[in-house]
Design an enzyme around this catalytic site. Structure first.
Site, PDB file in Angstrom:
ATOM      1  N   HIS A 190      26.509  14.464 -13.698  1.00  0.00           N
ATOM      2  CA  HIS A 190      27.640  15.371 -12.265  1.00  0.00           C
ATOM      3  C   HIS A 190      27.582  16.740 -13.854  1.00  0.00           C
ATOM      4  O   HIS A 190      27.857  17.949 -13.212  1.00  0.00           O
ATOM      5  CB  HIS A 190      29.183  14.701 -13.082  1.00  0.00           C
ATOM      6  N   ASP A 240      24.466   8.414 -13.017  1.00  0.00           N
ATOM      7  CA  ASP A 240      25.030  10.155 -13.619  1.00  0.00           C
ATOM      8  C   ASP A 240      23.933  10.434 -14.882  1.00  0.00           C
ATOM      9  O   ASP A 240      24.811  10.564 -16.221  1.00  0.00           O
ATOM     10  CB  ASP A 240      26.397   9.603 -13.832  1.00  0.00           C
ATOM     11  N   SER A 244      30.060  15.159 -21.669  1.00  0.00           N
ATOM     12  CA  SER A 244      29.547  14.930 -21.160  1.00  0.00           C
ATOM     13  C   SER A 244      28.269  15.299 -21.383  1.00  0.00           C
ATOM     14  O   SER A 244      27.675  16.099 -21.325  1.00  0.00           O
ATOM     15  CB  SER A 244      30.389  15.094 -19.793  1.00  0.00           C
TER      16      SER A 244
END
Length: 500
Positions: free
Chosen positions: A122, A152, A226
């Protein structure tokens, strides 16, 4: 990462949501350790292998006000001048959207001296330009090698002028709740930031994908973290920080990391094939509830119930049937339904796998030659072979008090009332007592009963006989296969109405 975003379809509550912009994962070594005096030495050693990732993409601008002034309005000329000054109107297409370049930030970590970098999918999703800033502030363009939306995970490659510092994968399966962990990332674009905490929980399912098995940590994780690494106290990567549980978008001490046990194998497959390659069994499964376990004679509710078998898939070829419960796969116990997809995905393609089933009140062993999961197989909703069934000779209706259901043989009037296709067969539920356990389990008018106690039913007499037989045998529940609006599902229906 590019942005913090909330997906309403994945809300955990009215106020709290999973935010995919950073997380902390906690891992451990093989034995318990006391709190370290300092994280400084480890941070100094690991910081050079953690990078900042910047992405950009062209996005359409918002196209002005969603209104127009009526002809002759004193504001009409002013509005026209405004549109022309902004490149719309005279000499151009007013409907042609203008675009601007949007940027976003995230984190990643180097896993090889020649420049392979791991991050979250992402973080780079939709980007047409990706750049990596190293610890010494050198910025390099990055190429996307491959990505996997289901876990992911994404793999990038830069071309450095010299060997880069890198980190090693650790074993997240050995991480224990309560052990220390350290996260490094790029929160809010600030660059290399170190936070520490403990592993708060293991095996978390946060409804992000089919292979959820997150490590939960209380290490501080925020927007931009992230894709960054979660380290154990040996300095090995045990997780990729991916999401937080937060009412405000900021860290509240509940973060989630993809365990290295999943991420490492995905990265290696992307590196070799450009995409992940997963095992495929060819079944559609559902949770074994206490009622279902009782109705099929299992002492405890575990395993994965087969709600459908894909035609010509590995499971069908091995003799696995709709209604079987998969108890063990390749020697591993299937503790819950959601455990099976991960076990299958991690199993080598083409391997002959021993599968232990529960069928007709006893265990049965079969051998499956595992296939490869294709993208178009993920969305399949094949409920298995349908048996040829005779159309009921007459239309009739009956009430089954023990289930709180009113059922009927299918006729033209019922096909029209419940929008059933011409080839729909079985017994239709026409009414459900709202005070019944059946209503509580989710049975609705218009649902079609296909099986009762593993026997196909074509008319209400067969349903009534199956219910009576279950009652005569002293059973508390009866297993029924019911076609719902979401597809076929097994229900363990209690043979008694609830007190009103």
């Amino acid at each position: 990462m590019r942005k913090a975003f909330y997906n309403p379809a994945r809300k955990l509550s009215a106020a709290l949501v999973i935010v995919l912009f950073g997380v902390t994962s906690i891992a451990q070594s093989a034995y318990a350790r006391s709190a370290p005096d300092s994280f400084a030495d480890m941070a100094e050693r690991l910081l050079p292998a953690v990078v900042n990732i910047s992405t950009s993409q062209l996005v359409a601008d918002r196209q002005g006000p969603d209104f127009q002034f009526p002809p002759g309005s004193p504001f009409e000329d002013l509005f026209r001048d405004f549109m022309e000054r902004n490149g719309q109107g005279k000499g151009g297409d007013q409907n042609a959207p203008k675009k601007h370049r949007a940027t976003a930030l995230g984190s990643g970590f180097i896993i090889s001296a020649d420049g392979y970098i791991v991050t979250n999918n992402h973080v780079i999703d939709g980007a047409d330009e990706i750049s990596v800033t190293l610890h010494d502030n050198e910025t390099l363009p990055a190429k996307l090698i491959g990505r996997d939306a289901k876990t992911d995970v994404a793999l990038l490659k830069v071309e450095p002028k010299k060997d880069l510092p890198f980190v090693k994968w650790g074993d997240s399966d050995k991480a224990r709740v309560g052990e220390w962990a350290m996260a490094i990332g790029n929160p809010f674009g600030l660059g290399g930031t170190v936070t520490a905490g403990i592993i708060s929980a293991r095996n978390r399912d946060i409804n992000q994908g089919p292979y959820d098995d997150f490590i939960q940590t209380d290490a501080s994780i925020n927007r931009g973290n992230s894709g960054g690494p979660l380290f154990n106290m040996d300095g090995d990567v045990i997780g990729i920080n991916s999401a937080i549980y937060s009412p405000s978008g900021g860290s509240v001490g509940i973060g989630f990391a993809i365990p290295s046990a999943i991420a490492e194998s995905v990265v290696e497959q992307i590196k070799e094939y450009g995409r992940p390659r997963r095992g495929w069994l060819g079944v559609h499964i559902q949770t074994v509830t206490d009622d279902i376990a009782d109705s099929v004679g299992l002492d405890e509710a575990y395993g994965a119930m087969v709600a459908g078998v894909t035609k010509d898939g590995p499971a069908e070829k091995a003799g696995i049937q709709q209604g079987d419960v998969i108890l063990r796969f390749d020697g591993k116990k299937v503790e819950s339904m959601r455990r099976l997809p991960r076990i299958v995905a991690e199993t080598k393609i083409g391997k002959s796998v021993d599968v232990e089933l529960w069928r007709d009140g006893k265990k049965k062993d079969v051998t499956v030659d595992l296939g490869e999961l294709k993208e178009d197989q993920v969305a399949e909703n094949d409920s298995g072979d349908q048996q040829e069934q005779a159309t009921p000779e007459a239309s009739s209706e009956a009430t089954i008090d023990a289930l709180g259901l009113k059922v009927a043989n299918i006729d033209d009037e019922l096909r029209q009332r419940f929008n059933l296709t011409a080839d729909t067969e079985g017994v239709v539920v026409t009414d459900v007592d709202t005070a019944s356990f059946s209503a509580e389990k989710g049975v609705r008018p218009g649902d079609i009963i296909l099986e009762a106690s593993h026997q196909s039913v074509t008319n209400i007499d067969e349903v009534q006989k199956a219910v009576k037989s279950a009652q005569d045998d002293g059973k508390r529940t009866i297993l029924m296969l019911i076609e719902t609006s979401a597809g076929p599902r097994y229900f363990g229906l209690t043979l008694d109405k609830k007190d009103k």
